[in-house]
Design a protein around this motif. Structure first.
Motif, PDB file in Angstrom:
ATOM      1  N   GLY A 177      40.219  47.881  42.787  1.00 54.73           N
ATOM      2  CA  GLY A 177      40.519  46.924  41.726  1.00 54.73           C
ATOM      3  C   GLY A 177      41.920  47.097  41.167  1.00 54.73           C
ATOM      4  O   GLY A 177      42.649  48.015  41.541  1.00 54.73           O
ATOM      5  N   ALA A 178      42.282  46.198  40.263  1.00 56.87           N
ATOM      6  CA  ALA A 178      43.551  46.338  39.555  1.00 56.87           C
ATOM      7  C   ALA A 178      43.463  47.558  38.640  1.00 56.87           C
ATOM      8  O   ALA A 178      42.367  47.982  38.265  1.00 56.87           O
ATOM      9  N   ARG A 278      48.343  47.507  39.001  1.00 55.99           N
ATOM     10  CA  ARG A 278      48.240  47.886  40.411  1.00 55.99           C
ATOM     11  C   ARG A 278      47.575  46.759  41.214  1.00 55.99           C
ATOM     12  O   ARG A 278      46.575  46.188  40.765  1.00 55.99           O
ATOM     13  N   HIS A 279      48.100  46.490  42.409  1.00 53.66           N
ATOM     14  CA  HIS A 279      47.536  45.451  43.264  1.00 53.66           C
ATOM     15  C   HIS A 279      46.086  45.745  43.643  1.00 53.66           C
ATOM     16  O   HIS A 279      45.807  46.807  44.199  1.00 53.66           O
ATOM     17  N   THR A 344      47.335  34.970  39.157  1.00 55.42           N
ATOM     18  CA  THR A 344      47.137  36.114  38.285  1.00 55.42           C
ATOM     19  C   THR A 344      48.539  36.606  37.941  1.00 55.42           C
ATOM     20  O   THR A 344      49.445  36.421  38.761  1.00 55.42           O
ATOM     21  N   PRO A 345      48.761  37.219  36.772  1.00 56.09           N
ATOM     22  CA  PRO A 345      50.104  37.777  36.533  1.00 56.09           C
ATOM     23  C   PRO A 345      50.500  38.667  37.727  1.00 56.09           C
ATOM     24  O   PRO A 345      49.646  39.371  38.267  1.00 56.09           O
ATOM     25  N   PRO A 346      51.766  38.629  38.144  1.00 51.12           N
ATOM     26  CA  PRO A 346      52.168  39.368  39.342  1.00 51.12           C
ATOM     27  C   PRO A 346      51.756  40.841  39.245  1.00 51.12           C
ATOM     28  O   PRO A 346      51.949  41.475  38.214  1.00 51.12           O
ATOM     29  N   HIS A 347      51.168  41.352  40.314  1.00 48.96           N
ATOM     30  CA  HIS A 347      50.887  42.781  40.368  1.00 48.96           C
ATOM     31  C   HIS A 347      52.164  43.496  40.764  1.00 48.96           C
ATOM     32  O   HIS A 347      53.007  42.922  41.454  1.00 48.96           O
ATOM     33  N   GLY A 354      50.749  51.191  46.694  1.00 44.85           N
ATOM     34  CA  GLY A 354      50.063  50.704  47.896  1.00 44.85           C
ATOM     35  C   GLY A 354      49.325  51.796  48.645  1.00 44.85           C
ATOM     36  O   GLY A 354      48.306  51.543  49.296  1.00 44.85           O
ATOM     37  N   ALA A 355      49.810  53.020  48.558  1.00 45.88           N
ATOM     38  CA  ALA A 355      49.166  54.127  49.283  1.00 45.88           C
ATOM     39  C   ALA A 355      47.795  54.501  48.694  1.00 45.88           C
ATOM     40  O   ALA A 355      46.858  54.756  49.456  1.00 45.88           O
ATOM     41  N   PRO A 356      47.620  54.532  47.363  1.00 45.73           N
ATOM     42  CA  PRO A 356      46.271  54.844  46.859  1.00 45.73           C
ATOM     43  C   PRO A 356      45.231  53.847  47.367  1.00 45.73           C
ATOM     44  O   PRO A 356      44.088  54.218  47.625  1.00 45.73           O
ATOM     45  N   GLN A 357      45.652  52.588  47.526  1.00 46.50           N
ATOM     46  CA  GLN A 357      44.723  51.571  48.006  1.00 46.50           C
ATOM     47  C   GLN A 357      44.336  51.836  49.462  1.00 46.50           C
ATOM     48  O   GLN A 357      43.158  51.896  49.809  1.00 46.50           O
ATOM     49  N   SER A 358      45.341  51.985  50.331  1.00 44.63           N
ATOM     50  CA  SER A 358      44.998  52.102  51.755  1.00 44.63           C
ATOM     51  C   SER A 358      44.390  53.463  52.059  1.00 44.63           C
ATOM     52  O   SER A 358      43.506  53.580  52.907  1.00 44.63           O
TER      53      SER A 358
END
Lengths: 752, 161
Positions: A177-178, A278-279, A344-347, A354-358
């Motif tokens: 999530g964001a 965060r994206h 949505t407001p720009p992430h 990006g690394a925590p996500q992937s």
């Protein structure tokens, strides 16, 4: 390697005394003569046209300065990678909370009433609010196809590997999530303007030269008429990389029109609703593995929700893509990644980028692959972790002497992993409090990705004052991570003088050169390296002048510097970035040396899942990492502990609740971050292998600890409950729902 | 709302302010008295950045209208110690790395002073509970816990001397 006097020592934070005395001055602590206050009128709908703006009754509008897009003297965009992010919406709005017009008035209390009295009439248009809606492309809200950026990274022959006989294929989908940065100091800026001096902007920000670049565009003024000064900044975590350029532009526009200095300070609700986060992400993994647990191939699709404008999404996607392979050797891997636009407001930038996500997806998936081939998580990893001489998924050869297996083992030992795993398995059956222990092994690339550092072309200076004090000249900023301290340590060590003799020049674009943005775990490693070489130049100048000879004392150095300045007027040495040798990067094929160095880590989380309240507590946390040489053990430890705490929040507490692009829980009351009672002991261990091209052997450290906690915790929860939870944040209601479903299925089965 | 005169004793000095009765103590300290060491983080009593001691109790100054603080004795970060003569709690925060970005630090230090007043040798649980109204986003609290223990030791040995 232990001969250093200052580097490697826990010297006190440079600005520490001012901070513990409450004397450090943040943006809201400043005031200028004649200063008035600014506020922002924001869009209320997801997407559409602005038809009419009405200034409602009860407000003395003639006393206000009002700025719209028509008042922008230069270009109406905030300059980042592209030029699509408007400074003020001009007739068309693309996300809730987008700035439409600006107000300024001397009475701070009157502004919220005035903002509320502005009535805006819209024609609403269709909008999209998730990766899924955006990829359908039924409503196009950005460019031709809603795709802000896409990459294909490929190594080996993935399709051939999946066609091999006797393999096991494991699929999984993961989402994140964001996350709100929740720096405790809200955003703010003060702008002043005069025709003679141009624009001066003081702000709570990470990147003075980013704001500088945006202001050049918005004002149309020449470079020497725009000055940006960072003041003490109360936390940032990436959240003050991009958006402060927007606030800076707003304050400047109001100052130019009103003729007064203007201060804009966001309150917490505005900061949370309007600024970047965060994206959110979605990753789909398909993995081919041999029956004895050797990884053959990965086919990964990785997507980000970029929000309404492109801002930094392409670079966040890039880092997320490259980190998708984790710390494993893949003979074949393909990552197809896309950043989608939504209303949505720009992430934006957020620690880890990006690394925590992937890595959440990859490390959660690896536990599931292990299970599919009948191996424990640690044994499966042991068979696949990268070794020196092997190549990463971009084909980068690991030249550093790494020992991921040994480091993982060491983390497991510190955690008491084997004993606990067996004990929990035994004891969980009879208990409503299920215990679990989980592992994540990961890496984080330090510095800008690929050719990034070469494009930045950073410049750093070290000079001396007439009093013989030494100053570090960088645009790299302090916002809690320890920039001031580390860079002064490096300069003092290099010059062979006392730490107390060195200070930071103000982060003022009219004083310091552009050492690049303070992001990407690059400050200690890259900028520190440049401070080292600039300081060497300064020392050599003094020695060559005959005023100083080795060995010397700190006093002798100061006296020599004073004499040199008395004779020559100035003593300054500059150093510009040079890429380490044999580094190549192919931006088209996405192959080569993605990062000059990687930091490595193995984290172990121990959890309890309470099946009465479905609440998860983290009971113990071991964070072991190799970050090159640790230049200040107290600061380094603080970075890891703080990152782990933020990672625990990311995994278990911090949920942004959206309603068509609008954050509904934009308060500290209902967006929950960890308090002093929510955290386990965070036990930090460092392995230190000096990195040849970093300052005194240092690599990047700041972002790394954000990557590991979420997968380690969710792996521990899977161990505790036997359920695969593949989405974060994971809240008690999510666990309750899943386990309730499991119970009802079990009951139905029993009834049959 | 029209202004009224209030008196309060701030850091040992009696001060007078003319403000509306619902003015927040936080704004009175920062804007009227120039004591900007007290910080605003959320404005709704969640983060504790604006913590001060009022008659010895830890309060969020963003939630206290001046009408409730009239005649009170207030301790802000400026009254805890000076740069040249740090309070043991300030010294411990400096030494242990308890301050990173520094914005929560004044409130956190006042919460610690308050905690050590109640529990001169606090247990881990007492520390965790005593600071639970003060949010820190940088440190993960570990350096702060260490600072509290160190300050407790320093104050105890100081008291014995």
């Amino acid at each position: 390697m232990q001969k250093e006097r200052i580097v490697g020592k826990p010297v006190f934070r440079k600005e520490g005394i001012a901070k513990v005395c409450g004397a450090a001055r943040y943006i809201d602590d400043f005031s200028l003569p004649g200063m008035i206050f600014g506020a922002t009128v924001r869009n209320a709908i997801p997407r559409g046209r602005v038809l009419n703006i009405e200034f409602g009754p009860g407000i003395p509008w003639d006393e206000f300065t009002v700025v719209t897009a028509k008042d922008i003297p230069g270009k109406n965009y905030i300059a980042l990678i592209n030029q699509d992010w408007p400074c003020l919406a001009d007739g068309f709005v693309n996300h809730p909370q987008e700035a439409i017009l600006l107000l300024a008035h001397p009475d701070r209390q009157l502004l919220p009433l005035a903002v509320a009295a502005v009535r805006i009439e819209y024609e609403e248009l269709p909008s999209v609010h998730s990766i899924e809606e955006s990829e359908l492309q039924q409503t196009i809200v950005w460019g031709d196809d809603n795709i802000i950026k896409s990459y294909v990274m490929e190594k080996g022959d993935v399709d051939a590997a999946f066609a091999l006989p006797e393999i096991v294929i494991v699929k999984g989908e993961y989402s994140t999530g964001a996350q709100e940065h929740l720096y405790i100091e809200n955003n703010g800026a003060i702008a002043a303007y005069s025709e003679r001096d141009g624009v001066t902007l003081w702000g709570s920000l990470q990147c003075p030269f980013y704001a500088h670049k945006s202001l050049l565009g918005v004002t149309g003024l020449p470079e020497d008429k725009v000055r940006v000064i960072q003041v003490e900044t109360g936390g940032a975590f990436g959240g003050k990389e991009d958006y402060p350029s927007m606030i800076a532009a707003h304050a400047v526009l109001l100052a130019m029109k009103s003729g007064h200095p203007v201060k804009i300070i966001y309150d917490r609700m505005e900061d949370m609703a309007a600024t970047t986060k965060r994206h959110p992400s979605r990753a789909r993994h398909r993995t081919a593995v041999t029956k004895d647990g050797k990884l053959l191939a990965a086919d990964i699709e990785f997507c980000l929700d970029g929000g309404a404008y492109s801002t930094l999404s392409s670079t966040v996607l890039s880092r997320g893509t490259i980190h998708s392979g984790g710390p494993y050797y893949w003979p074949n891997i393909r990552v197809r990644s896309k950043a989608f636009a939504t209303n949505t407001p720009p992430h934006g930038a957020f620690r880890g980028f990006g690394a925590p996500q992937s890595l959440f997806a990859t490390e959660r998936h690896m536990d599931r692959v292990a299970k599919a081939v009948g191996l424990t998580p640690e044994e499966f990893r042991r068979r696949n972790l990268l070794r020196t001489g092997e190549t990463t998924c971009t084909g980068q050869v690991i030249r550093q002497q790494i020992d991921l297996e040994g480091w993982m083992e060491s983390a497991l030992d510190h955690a008491g992993y084997y004993e606990k795993r067996a004990r929990f398995d035994r004891e969980n059956t009879d208990s409503l409090r299920k215990k679990g222990i989980g592992l994540a092994v990961f890496l984080h690339g330090a510095g800008f990705t690929g050719s990034g550092e070469r494009y930045l072309n950073s410049l750093v200076g070290v000079d001396a004052t007439a009093e013989g004090r030494v100053r570090v000249l960088v645009s790299s900023t302090e916002f809690g991570q320890g920039t001031n301290t580390i860079l002064c340590q490096v300069a003092a060590e290099t010059l062979g003088i006392d730490y107390e003799v060195v200070e930071m020049a103000p982060a003022d674009t009219s004083v310091v050169p552009n050492s690049g943005p303070t992001v990407a775990s690059r400050t200690t490693m890259v900028v520190g390296g440049l401070v080292h070489s600039a300081a060497l130049g300064l020392k050599q100048t003094l020695i060559a002048s005959g005023l100083l000879s080795e060995p010397y004392t700190s006093d002798a150095f100061q006296n020599a510097a004073k004499s040199y300045i008395a004779k020559h007027g100035a003593l300054c040495s500059m150093s510009r970035y040079q890429a380490p040798p044999n580094v190549y990067w192919d931006d088209q094929k996405y192959s080569g040396e993605a990062y000059a160095a990687y930091s490595w880590a193995a984290y172990v989380a121990e959890v309890t899942v309470d099946l009465t309240a479905y609440f998860v507590t983290v009971d113990d946390f071991v964070a072991l990492q190799e970050v090159g040489r640790v230049l200040n053990p107290v600061l380094a430890r603080g970075q890891i502990e703080g990152g782990v705490a933020q990672g625990i929040g990311y995994a278990l507490y911090e949920k942004v609740v959206w309603d068509r692009g609008l954050m509904m829980n934009n308060q500290m009351t209902n967006y929950i971050m960890p308090t002093s009672q929510d955290l386990p002991p965070i036990r930090v261990f460092f392995e230190e292998i000096p990195f040849e091209y970093g300052a005194y052997g240092a690599k990047g450290i700041g972002e790394l600890p954000m990557d590991g906690p979420a997968p380690a915790i969710l792996n521990a929860i899977a161990h505790a409950t036997g359920e695969d939870f593949n989405a974060i944040p994971l809240l008690p209601e999510d666990i309750a729902e899943r386990l309730a479903a499991r119970t009802s299925i079990a009951k139905e089965m029993a009834a049959v | 709302m029209s202004a009224r005169r209030f008196s309060l004793c701030v850091n040992g000095v009696e001060r007078f302010v003319d403000v509306p009765p619902m003015a927040r103590l936080l704004d009175v300290l920062r804007h009227e008295l120039g004591l900007t060491g007290t910080k605003e983080g959320c404005g709704e009593g969640e983060c504790g950045s604006c913590s001060v001691l009022m008659n010895g109790e830890l309060v969020n100054s963003c939630l206290v209208p001046i009408a409730q603080a009239g005649g009170a004795s207030i301790l802000t970060i400026e009254g805890v110690g000076e740069q040249a003569r740090l309070h043991p709690v300030q010294k411990a925060f400096l030494e242990c790395g308890g301050a990173q970005c520094g914005i929560c630090t004044p409130g956190m230090i006042l919460a610690t002073v308050h905690l050590l007043g109640k529990h001169p040798r606090p247990t881990q649980e007492e520390i965790h509970e005593g600071l639970n109204g003060n949010l820190c986003r940088c440190t993960g609290y570990m350096r702060i816990f260490e600072a509290v223990e160190k300050a407790a030791c320093a104050m105890e040995s100081g008291a014995m001397e």
